[in-house]
Motif scaffolding. Structure first.
Motif, mmCIF file in Angstrom:
data_model
loop_
_atom_site.group_PDB
_atom_site.id
_atom_site.type_symbol
_atom_site.label_atom_id
_atom_site.label_comp_id
_atom_site.label_asym_id
_atom_site.label_seq_id
_atom_site.Cartn_x
_atom_site.Cartn_y
_atom_site.Cartn_z
ATOM 1 N N ALA A 414 6.234 18.406 -46.703
ATOM 2 C CA ALA A 414 6.223 19.712 -47.384
ATOM 3 C C ALA A 414 7.658 20.102 -47.728
ATOM 4 N N MET A 415 7.861 20.476 -48.993
ATOM 5 C CA MET A 415 9.196 20.868 -49.450
ATOM 6 C C MET A 415 9.201 22.308 -49.919
ATOM 7 N N VAL A 416 10.245 23.026 -49.529
ATOM 8 C CA VAL A 416 10.509 24.349 -50.089
ATOM 9 C C VAL A 416 11.801 24.206 -50.878
ATOM 10 N N LEU A 417 11.668 24.225 -52.206
ATOM 11 C CA LEU A 417 12.811 23.935 -53.069
ATOM 12 C C LEU A 417 13.728 25.137 -53.219
ATOM 13 N N LYS A 491 0.574 21.829 -42.807
ATOM 14 C CA LYS A 491 0.698 21.160 -41.493
ATOM 15 C C LYS A 491 1.360 19.790 -41.677
ATOM 16 N N PRO A 492 2.563 19.802 -42.232
ATOM 17 C CA PRO A 492 3.208 18.530 -42.580
ATOM 18 C C PRO A 492 3.812 17.841 -41.358
ATOM 19 N N LYS A 493 4.016 16.546 -41.507
ATOM 20 C CA LYS A 493 4.749 15.805 -40.479
ATOM 21 C C LYS A 493 6.252 15.962 -40.685
ATOM 22 N N ILE A 494 6.639 16.257 -41.946
ATOM 23 C CA ILE A 494 8.048 16.474 -42.275
ATOM 24 C C ILE A 494 8.147 17.745 -43.110
ATOM 25 N N LEU A 495 9.029 18.660 -42.706
ATOM 26 C CA LEU A 495 9.258 19.910 -43.432
ATOM 27 C C LEU A 495 10.695 19.920 -43.930
ATOM 28 N N ILE A 496 10.850 20.102 -45.243
ATOM 29 C CA ILE A 496 12.179 20.112 -45.864
ATOM 30 C C ILE A 496 12.431 21.494 -46.451
#
Length: 578
Positions: A414-417, A491-496
């Motif tokens: 999941a990315m929050v740009l 519910k990501p395994k990686i949060l950016i």
């Protein structure tokens, strides 16, 4: 051009039947119209001139029948032509939009947003209009031309020679007009891209324009682009304006010549009055067909430029595709960069990222600092394959990201740009972009972690509050928190988080990081920030400069060992005692 036609024809699909029926009804319409002057000649010669009322009534009814049948076939041809062209345009827009949705960031970088919008609107409309004219008018005119000319030859072969002289002159004139107008239309549609770009930038940045009192500057910029379009269009229209006098000259010349020579043939007895009337009718049909063909050629000339621009997008090779046997499960949030290098375009030697090697374990929090242009955002965009590495490998869960199914990989990341985008709808609608099936409890929990519940509770309709276009009715900090909540719902395994808390106060920033630590401890978190306070509690901090990792370690380690980090800390925290 054959390649363009072949590519566009693939968008006809379920409207192929309508596209085939249209020429069929057009052919029947033309046959009825061709028979009418022939019956009219008999009506004049055998009925009116001979004074035979029975013939007048009989042929009059036949004329009425043919006219009604021509009208019915014309209406059916118009109905199916409209359905075929509108359906073709609908499919073409769908194909364009679907293609764009599959673009990688690298593909999108090749086209401006304004250009893509123009291609999906103005260009598709031009092709739609041309297609309708092709399946109807472009079928009708040649048929009418050929049948009417054959009837003229059958009635009086010598008078048909008039058309053999005039038609080549008309053809040469039309060729000269079209070849000079077409390049101008291509320039028009390229300039439309610039016009759309100016309008789009102005509307998106209208608050900045007004705050800097730059309305006059924006108006001048718009006027210049609009004037360019006017100049190209007016030049093209001036050239096309020769079409009408050319056609009229040929029409009047043919009528005069037929009338002149026809009258002499009547005196000689080789032509009747009814036949002369039918000849004039057929000459009008021939010349009207030519005039309508000229309109078709003008429309096709405009559509040629548009069709090439559309096919350019449809044929764009998407550089990010699924492997032959993709992996559909991401084991964990481990991230590893192995000797990674990256260039935005293949035809440049400038590397944006250079020699990146890094291992991040699942559940760790990693802070990324660096100046503007240090490629921080580019680094994290390689993880969900928004770009592919130029060299080296990025691994997620111990697997090369190029071996994953793209949707599976991106569902796990999941990315929050940097640009916080909200869509028209309600707050709840925007949050469910992260997970369409999210329960009310899950939505509330995600908002609580992102500290968005605080201001949502004060909204008049809470989660049902409308979000205006672009989220203009929310502050920057509120939009950031909503975007973070939206990402957490996956519910990501990686949060950016790409500089995604820059608009919130330090207290709220700290609360969000604490919530991450306690609520999602197994999720790998990569936080790009400008403030050291946002990452100083991270398990590992990267300091980037010119596309390289110039320092790596914890907050305490970097304070002791890295001058760049120490200077950043002093300037931000005013840590003179360090």
């Amino acid at each position: 051009m054959n390649r363009v036609i072949e590519r566009l024809s693939g968008s006809i699909r379920e409207y192929r039947r309508d596209s085939i029926l249209t020429p069929g009804f057009v052919t029947l319409e033309v046959i009825m119209e061709i028979l009418i002057p022939l019956v009219l000649a008999g009506l004049i010669d055998d009925g009116i001139t001979a004074g035979n009322m029975n013939i007048i009534v009989k042929l009059g009814l036949v004329l009425l029948l043919f006219a009604v049948m021509s009208l019915v076939f014309g209406v059916l041809a118009g109905k199916y032509a409209a359905a075929a062209s509108a359906g073709f345009a609908k499919n073409l827009r769908h194909d364009l939009f679907h293609t764009i949705q599959n673009f990688s960031f690298a593909n999108i970088d090749k086209y401006s947003t304004a250009s893509l919008i123009t291609r999906m609107t103005t260009d598709v409309t031009n092709v739609q209009n041309a297609y309708q004219m092709i399946i109807r008018i472009a079928i009708r005119c040649p048929l009418m031309l050929v049948f009417a000319f054959l009837m003229v030859v059958g009635i009086h072969a010598e008078l048909s020679l008039i058309f053999l002289v005039l038609l080549p002159l008309l053809g040469i004139g039309m060729y000269l007009i079209i070849t000079r107008a077409q390049p101008l239309f291509e320039l028009v549609f390229k300039t439309y891209d610039s016009l759309n770009k100016v309008v789009r930038e102005n509307l998106r940045g209208i608050r900045v324009v007004k705050s800097y009192v730059r309305e006059d500057y924006e108006i001048k910029k718009f006027r210049n682009v609009s004037a360019s379009i006017y100049g190209y269009f007016s030049h093209a229209e001036k050239i096309l304006a020769f079409t009408s006098p050319l056609m009229q000259a040929v029409v009047y010349a043919s009528i005069l010549l037929i009338s002149w020579f026809g009258a002499q043939f009547i005196v000689l007895g080789s032509l009747t009055t009814g036949e002369l009337v039918s000849l004039i009718s057929y000459s009008m049909q021939i010349l009207m067909s030519l005039m309508m063909l000229a309109m078709v050629f003008v429309m096709i000339t405009m559509a040629q430029a548009s069709s090439r621009r559309i096919v350019e997008v449809l044929d764009e090779e998407v550089d990010l595709t699924n492997p032959a046997d993709p992996i559909f499960t991401v084991a964990n949030g481990d991230v590893e960069f192995r000797d990674v290098g990256f260039r935005y375009t293949k035809d440049t030697d400038r590397e944006v990222l250079k020699d990146i090697s890094l291992k991040i374990h699942a559940g760790e929090t990693v802070g990324i600092l660096g100046g503007t242009g240090s490629a921080k955002s580019t680094l994290v965009q390689l993880i969900p394959r928004l770009y592919d590495t130029t060299k080296g490998t990025v691994l997620v869960g111990g697997v090369d990201v190029r071996e994953y199914d793209l949707n599976t990989l991106r569902d796990a990341v999941a990315m929050v740009l940097q640009k916080n985008v909200l869509f028209s709808g309600t707050v709840r609608d925007n949050l469910r972009w992260g997970n369409p099936d999210a329960t009310e409890e899950e939505i509330v929990r995600a908002c609580r972690m992102a500290k968005a519940d605080e201001f949502i509770g004060t909204l008049p309709d809470r989660y049902d509050t409308r979000v205006e276009q672009g989220g203009s009715n929310f502050s920057g900090g509120q939009k950031q928190r909503l975007c973070i909540a939206r990402a957490l719902l996956r519910k990501p395994k990686i949060l950016i988080l790409d500089d995604s808390t820059s608009a919130v106060d330090t207290r709220t920033d700290a609360q969000i990081r604490q919530a991450f630590k306690t609520e999602i401890p197994e999720t790998t978190k990569l936080i790009i920030a400008q403030r050291i306070a946002s990452v100083q509690d991270a398990d590992m901090i990267l300091v980037m400069d010119a596309g390289r990792i110039c320092a790596l370690g914890t907050h305490e380690e970097l304070l002791q060992n890295n001058a760049i980090y120490r200077e950043m800390y002093r300037s931000q925290m005013k840590g003179d005692d360090v």
